[in-house]
Design an enzyme around this catalytic site. Structure first.
Site, PDB file in Angstrom:
ATOM      1  N   LYS A 115       0.837  -1.256  -0.106  1.00 45.31           N
ATOM      2  CA  LYS A 115      -0.028  -0.018  -0.150  1.00 45.31           C
ATOM      3  C   LYS A 115       0.900   1.232  -0.082  1.00 45.31           C
ATOM      4  O   LYS A 115       0.390   2.268  -0.312  1.00 45.31           O
ATOM      5  CB  LYS A 115      -0.910   0.004   1.144  1.00 45.31           C
ATOM      6  CG  LYS A 115      -1.634  -1.201   1.403  1.00 45.31           C
ATOM      7  CD  LYS A 115      -2.853  -1.440   1.210  1.00 45.31           C
ATOM      8  CE  LYS A 115      -4.182  -2.435   1.397  1.00 45.31           C
ATOM      9  NZ  LYS A 115      -3.771  -3.708   1.731  1.00 45.31           N
TER      10      LYS A 115
HETATM   11  C1  LIG Z   1      -4.382  -4.882   0.746  1.00 43.38           C
HETATM   12  C2  LIG Z   1      -3.556  -6.191   1.103  1.00 43.38           C
HETATM   13  C3  LIG Z   1      -4.031  -7.282   0.171  1.00 43.38           C
HETATM   14  C4  LIG Z   1      -5.107  -6.900  -0.762  1.00 43.38           C
HETATM   15  O1  LIG Z   1      -5.153  -6.114  -1.743  1.00 43.38           O
HETATM   16  P1  LIG Z   1      -6.562  -5.423  -2.503  1.00 43.38           P
HETATM   17  O2  LIG Z   1      -6.034  -4.384  -3.149  1.00 43.38           O
HETATM   18  O3  LIG Z   1      -7.498  -4.939  -1.169  1.00 43.38           O
HETATM   19  O4  LIG Z   1      -7.159  -6.740  -3.144  1.00 43.38           O
HETATM   20  C5  LIG Z   1      -3.097  -8.243  -0.160  1.00 43.38           C
HETATM   21  N1  LIG Z   1      -2.168  -8.314   0.842  1.00 43.38           N
HETATM   22  C6  LIG Z   1      -1.603  -7.372   1.685  1.00 43.38           C
HETATM   23  C7  LIG Z   1      -0.505  -7.566   2.430  1.00 43.38           C
HETATM   24  C8  LIG Z   1      -2.348  -6.184   1.883  1.00 43.38           C
HETATM   25  O5  LIG Z   1      -2.217  -5.210   2.813  1.00 43.38           O
END
Ligand SMILES: *Cc1c(COP(=O)(O)O)cnc(C)c1O
Length: 464
Positions: A115
């Site tokens: 993120k």
């Molecule tokens: C948010 C997240 C996901 C999922 O991603 P999306 O965009 O919500 O599908 C997978 N792995 C980790 C470590 C995350 O923080």
């Protein structure tokens, strides 16, 4: 570039307005009106650094930001680490072989999850836009664990911004919570909701869908409802392909993506729609498999949220799914509205009534991995390569092993294993210096009932 709502309402808006609005006025999500075709640029982009590539891609979407400003924003967003901020590798998102797969390491940012790649950019864009306009913004986000800390890391201490993060009390990992609640900056406000992540997301949407509240408190969005996040994520699909694909147009690569809110894998879909030669998009879920079921059956049916080893994917109602629907339904806002209304009313809705259309689901293949399969994959890869996968990445790797096909396959490594030490194999070393010592810091959070009104009153109290 103009941005339009998936529900067909309201006038199209320019990039800066889309950035600040988060969600469309009619309750839909904003999408670029059309997508550029980058297929003719791939060969010339091969040697580019991550920030160079990000600039090349993003400038096509940001024509109301002067190019020199965008350049500076991108360079600040994807800078090597200094004083605990920034990325701990100049490559930003290294592609490394693991057995006969590849990992795209997206965990080198300040909070060790993918993120950061989008939120660092979003934070600098907010900063830029607020400095320009002289306005203030109260960013409201819901997190299943990693968005919250990444948003806080991107916005802490910034002038003109407060950040309010809703997370499900007791349902994130301990380290995920500490990464949020130990940040001392006065503009950071952590709100633990007595409910699930879906509840947090619902409360957030309720507040955003209240125009008076949204305007009065100048709410901004950092969740993947904000389309700028998707644009930022498109970049690393191109980056991975450029690092990996043999020369020559058309060399295809598959991607496996551990999926919760459908943001990450949807960015891969957009990359493919923009001309990236993608063979398969492997959508991998944990036991919360609404999306896996949808891609296998064409029916979107809500289930109960279950706790798993991969809490950032413990989601049933995936907000970005609406964007995919819009694309699939020929960008017809009224068709999206009917689908979503049917889903709200009955807890399920299908595409098209009968068998889904020709070519569906296109590049997507999907599968899920339960706890036992995830644990087994973590053990297996540790024994085979000495490498520890975090449980989210392990879900993607497990499903990739099953569904990969012949093209080189890149598994998105979405978090550093040190964030989820409980899932690490016995004897493995997974600590990370950025996580050391969090336990000793004072924590700040308020716990509120699962109720939008209570959350609204808390935000009012802080802002008044
Ligand atoms: C948010 C997240 C996901 C999922 O991603 P999306 O965009 O919500 O599908 C997978 N792995 C980790 C470590 C995350 O923080």
């Amino acid at each position: 570039m103009r941005y339009v709502s998936t529900r067909g309402g309201g006038a199209p808006v320019a990039f800066r307005a889309a950035l600040m609005a988060g969600q469309a006025e009619d309750g839909g999500l904003l999408m670029p009106e059309r997508l550029p075709d980058f297929s003719g640029h791939l060969e010339s982009w091969r040697g580019l650094s991550y920030p160079d590539l990000a600039f090349e891609i993003l400038r096509r979407f940001t024509d109301d930001v002067p190019a020199s400003d965008l350049r500076a924003i991108v360079d600040r967003s994807y800078a090597p680490a200094r004083n605990g901020a920034g990325f701990d590798t100049v490559e930003i998102a290294p592609v490394v072989p693991m057995g006969d797969l590849y990992l795209l390491e997206l965990f080198h940012g300040p909070t060790l999850a993918f993120k950061d790649l989008a939120l660092q950019l979003l934070g600098h864009l907010f900063d830029y836009e607020l400095a320009r306009s002289g306005e203030t913004l109260n960013v409201l986000g819901a997190t299943s664990g990693d968005t919250g800390s990444a948003a806080i890391a991107a916005l802490r201490g910034k002038a003109n911004v407060r950040v309010f993060i809703l997370f499900p009390e007791g349902r994130t990992s301990r380290l995920q919570e500490l990464q949020m609640t130990t940040v001392a900056d006065g503009n950071v406000h952590c709100i633990a909701v007595e409910g699930t992540f879906d509840d947090c997301q619902r409360i957030m949407k309720t507040l955003f869908n209240n125009p008076a509240f949204k305007a009065r408190w100048r709410l901004g969005a950092i969740n993947s409802v904000n389309c700028v996040r998707l644009l930022a994520q498109v970049v690393y699909y191109f980056h991975a392909w450029l690092r990996l694909a043999p020369r020559g147009a058309g060399a295809r690569v598959s991607f496996s993506v551990p999926t919760g809110n459908f943001g990450d894998v949807f960015a891969g879909f957009l990359a493919a729609e923009m001309g990236l030669p993608v063979e398969r998009l492997i959508l991998a879920t944990n036991e919360n498999d609404i999306l896996d079921r949808f891609f296998r059956t064409g029916v979107y049916r809500r289930g109960e949220v279950r706790r798993t080893l991969s809490p950032s994917m413990d989601i049933q109602v995936a907000s970005n799914f609406e964007r995919y629907l819009w694309w699939r339904l020929g960008r017809d806002g009224s068709a999206v509205r009917s689908f979503m209304a049917a889903f709200e009313a009955a807890g399920e809705a299908g595409l098209g009534g009968g068998p889904v259309g020709a070519g569906w689901p296109g590049r997507f293949v999907s599968g899920s991995a339960d706890r036992a399969a995830t644990v087994a994959a973590i053990e297996r890869w540790f024994r085979k390569t000495g490498r520890v996968l975090d449980p989210h990445t392990a879900v993607g790797v497990t499903v990739a092993e099953e569904l990969r096909g012949d093209a080189p396959t890149v598994c998105l490594a979405t978090a550093h294993p040190g964030k989820f030490p409980a899932a690490a194999p016995a004897g493995a070393q997974v600590s990370h210096p950025r996580l050391a010592g969090l336990d000793d810091l004072p924590e700040r959070k308020v716990v509120v009932p699962n109720d939008a009104g209570r959350v609204a009153r808390h935000i009012e109290a802080v802002c008044s």
